[in-house]
Design a protein around this motif. Structure first.
Motif, short mmCIF file in Angstrom:
data_model
loop_
_atom_site.label_atom_id
_atom_site.label_comp_id
_atom_site.label_asym_id
_atom_site.label_seq_id
_atom_site.Cartn_x
_atom_site.Cartn_y
_atom_site.Cartn_z
N UNK A 151 0.84 -1.18 0.00
CA UNK A 151 0.00 0.00 0.00
C UNK A 151 0.88 1.24 0.00
N UNK A 152 0.66 2.11 -0.95
CA UNK A 152 1.47 3.33 -1.07
C UNK A 152 0.68 4.54 -0.58
N UNK A 153 1.37 5.44 0.12
CA UNK A 153 0.78 6.71 0.55
C UNK A 153 1.76 7.81 0.12
N UNK A 154 1.47 8.52 -0.95
CA UNK A 154 2.37 9.60 -1.38
C UNK A 154 2.49 10.67 -0.30
N UNK A 155 3.71 11.16 -0.09
CA UNK A 155 3.97 12.21 0.89
C UNK A 155 4.19 13.52 0.15
N UNK A 156 3.57 14.58 0.67
CA UNK A 156 3.64 15.87 -0.02
C UNK A 156 3.97 17.00 0.96
N UNK A 157 4.61 18.00 0.43
CA UNK A 157 4.78 19.28 1.11
C UNK A 157 4.11 20.31 0.23
N UNK A 158 2.87 20.67 0.57
CA UNK A 158 2.11 21.52 -0.32
C UNK A 158 1.78 20.75 -1.59
N UNK A 159 1.98 21.37 -2.76
CA UNK A 159 1.67 20.67 -4.01
C UNK A 159 2.77 19.72 -4.46
N UNK A 160 3.95 19.78 -3.83
CA UNK A 160 5.10 18.99 -4.29
C UNK A 160 5.15 17.63 -3.59
N UNK A 161 5.32 16.57 -4.39
CA UNK A 161 5.46 15.23 -3.82
C UNK A 161 6.92 15.01 -3.42
N UNK A 162 7.14 14.64 -2.15
CA UNK A 162 8.49 14.48 -1.62
C UNK A 162 8.91 13.02 -1.50
N UNK A 163 8.01 12.12 -1.73
CA UNK A 163 8.33 10.70 -1.60
C UNK A 163 7.07 9.92 -1.28
N UNK A 164 7.25 8.80 -0.60
CA UNK A 164 6.08 7.97 -0.29
C UNK A 164 6.38 7.08 0.91
N UNK A 165 5.32 6.75 1.62
CA UNK A 165 5.36 5.71 2.64
C UNK A 165 4.74 4.47 2.01
N UNK A 166 5.45 3.35 2.10
CA UNK A 166 4.96 2.10 1.52
C UNK A 166 4.84 1.07 2.63
N UNK A 167 3.62 0.56 2.83
CA UNK A 167 3.38 -0.51 3.77
C UNK A 167 3.38 -1.83 3.02
N UNK A 168 3.99 -2.85 3.60
CA UNK A 168 4.00 -4.16 2.95
C UNK A 168 3.72 -5.25 3.98
N UNK A 169 3.11 -6.32 3.52
CA UNK A 169 2.74 -7.41 4.42
C UNK A 169 2.87 -8.75 3.71
N UNK A 170 3.50 -9.69 4.37
CA UNK A 170 3.61 -11.05 3.85
C UNK A 170 2.27 -11.76 4.08
N UNK A 171 1.57 -12.08 3.01
CA UNK A 171 0.25 -12.73 3.12
C UNK A 171 0.28 -14.13 2.50
#
Length: 527
Positions: free
Chosen positions: A269-289
């Motif tokens: 699951x990806x959650x883009x990280x932003x500072x205002x309108x600019x994307x600075x990176x992303x938080x990615x959650x992962x799970x072994x299913x």
């Protein structure tokens, strides 16, 4: 009552604001885990509407207390509040700092002295600003842990929690564009996280996250590598990386995806990280299913096997019914022929239940379509040279397979009896009426759904006599003129349907047979 009802009562806020808060609370467990603290959603008890506010926006009144609408505890550390804070009223210095954060629209830190009425730890106040107005304030209460240096993972966790709270303050998270996946296995913070930069390169990967990718087939470390390139090198069961998965691996879209190899599966699951309108990176959650998907596959295989068994039982019963029909044609005595035809009718009734179960995943049956066909089949089989109409009114709903078989057999016998005896050598109508009584509750607390089934005919009738049987009264030798069918009916109604049966004159002539059946609520499915 929804926790957003206080907000909905203020005319300056709309349904979109309430829905955005629902999205936030539905996802904020992740923030509590990353921030190692409790989250409280606070809303003022007294709101000055925008038309009367000096700022032109809805603001809390002077000295207004705040109401806690929602509360989330971290799974990564101890809670700051031993009791559930939902419904609690925040006043005094804490309410003053909440109002200040609301009006200023800036993230603030409240010291222990300002928040001493609630907790003795450091508190971060985050006003939730949407459409240039504050709609609520979130507080994060965490232990600063000055007695030791935080680890690299703790620093990244805190940084990600702060990034998400800043986005919430700016109204850019949560995102209405987020896609949900109905499959089980949504990743959580403890399952594994990654911090990606704007180019999709892994800057940090938790140990659980690395283990997940190792199981997928990764060799070596993942930090410093482009995640999309890493995925292309894995032995995925699907060729390459599809267009849905790529934005998740790059961290550009707030979606969920799944990676699967021959030996392992992982949800992302990806959650883009932003500072205002600019994307600075992303938080990615992962799970072994892997094990979860293996069990899902077993359940699917089990369901398919059960449906196939029901299908084969139905085929076998239809074969038996056909053999009985062939045998009845070779009988020279009317009694033998009628006996085989009755047996054929009973076998066909059971076969129809198994046919319905062969199309269902669950072990209960949508009984209404089945019983309409069953009534018509029973009439057609029992009537010879007669024109008998059928009517069915009311709904059974869903019944467990065992009860469905019993009800089908009982209805089959009574309808056939109405045609063969009540309407003998004449045309007429057979009507089935289903009504639901009020549930019954036993002394042991068991709840039963009570259904009344009335089968009426406009035939010759049975006189003025009323016969009623239930329980042990139904277990008696057959009376004169009674055949095997009535023995089957009385036995099934008393033992399997836990009810009773009553024969009485019908309004306007004919006979009315009323069956009372009881189905345990835990087993009866949807009504």
């Amino acid at each position: 009552m929804a926790f957003t009802d206080p907000l909905r009562s203020v005319p300056d806020f709309d349904a979109g604001d309430a829905e955005w808060l629902h999205l936030l609370v539905g996802d904020w467990q992740m923030v509590a885990d990353l921030g190692f603290g409790d989250l409280l959603l606070c809303f003022p008890a007294d709101v000055i509407p925008a038309a009367e506010s000096p700022t032109g926006d809805p603001i809390p009144g002077e000295g207004s207390e705040f109401l806690v609408l929602a509360h989330a505890r971290p799974t990564t550390g101890p809670t700051a509040y031993q009791k559930d804070m939902v419904g609690e009223v925040v006043g005094g210095e804490a309410a003053f700092t909440l109002r200040r954060a609301w009006v200023d629209r800036r993230i603030e830190r409240a010291g222990p002295s300002e928040w001493s009425s609630l907790a003795s730890r450091s508190v971060t106040l985050v006003p939730l600003v949407r459409n240039n107005r504050t709609i609520a304030v979130v507080s994060l209460t965490a232990d600063p842990q000055h007695d030791r240096l935080p680890s690299r993972m703790e620093l990244v966790y805190h940084e990600l929690a702060s990034a998400l709270l800043r986005m919430a303050n700016q109204g850019t998270w949560p995102d209405f564009a987020v896609r949900t996946d109905s499959r089980r296995g949504a990743p959580r913070v403890g399952d594994g996280i990654m911090r990606l930069n704007a180019e999709g390169t892994v800057e940090f990967c938790s140990p659980n996250g690395l283990s997940t990718f190792r199981r997928l087939g990764l060799a070596g470390d993942i930090t410093g590598q482009n995640l999309l390139h890493v995925a292309r090198q894995l032995p995925l069961t699907a060729p390459g990386v599809d267009e849905t998965l790529a934005p998740v691996l790059a961290g550009t879209m707030p979606w969920r995806a799944e990676l699967a190899t021959g030996k392992a599966s992982a949800t992302l699951r990806a959650i883009p990280l932003r500072e205002g309108p600019e994307r600075t990176g992303a938080l990615l959650l992962c799970r072994d299913v892997t094990e979860l998907r293996r069990r899902d596959l077993q359940l699917v295989s089990k369901d398919a096997t059960i449906r196939e068994i029901h299908h084969r039982v139905k085929n076998n019963l239809q074969t038996v019914s056909a053999l009985l029909r062939l045998q009845s044609r070779r009988m020279h005595s009317d009694e033998g022929r009628n006996g085989l035809q009755q047996a054929m009718r009973r076998v066909s009734a059971i076969a129809r239940v198994h046919e319905s179960l062969s199309h269902e995943i669950s072990e209960d049956v949508d009984f209404d379509d089945l019983i309409r066909h069953q009534v018509k089949l029973a009439v057609e089989t029992a009537s010879a040279g007669q024109h008998v109409r059928t009517r069915v009114s009311g709904r059974f709903g869903r019944l467990p397979s065992k009860s469905a078989t019993s009800v089908a057999l009982v209805v089959n016998e009574i309808v056939a009896n109405a045609v063969g005896h009540g309407l003998k050598d004449r045309d007429g109508t057979v009507e089935l009426v289903v009504t639901h009584r009020e549930d019954e509750v036993t002394d042991a607390g068991e709840r039963y759904r009570v259904v009344e089934i009335a089968i009426n005919d406009d035939g010759r009738g049975m006189g003025d006599a009323v016969i009623e049987e239930s329980g042990v009264d139904a277990y008696r030798p057959p009376a004169e003129g009674e055949g095997l069918g009535m023995q089957i009916v009385r036995t099934l109604v008393a033992s399997e349907l836990q009810g009773g049966i009553r024969w009485q004159p019908a309004d306007g002539g004919g006979t009315s047979v009323i069956i009372t059946a009881r189905f345990p609520r835990a087993m009866s499915g949807r009504s």
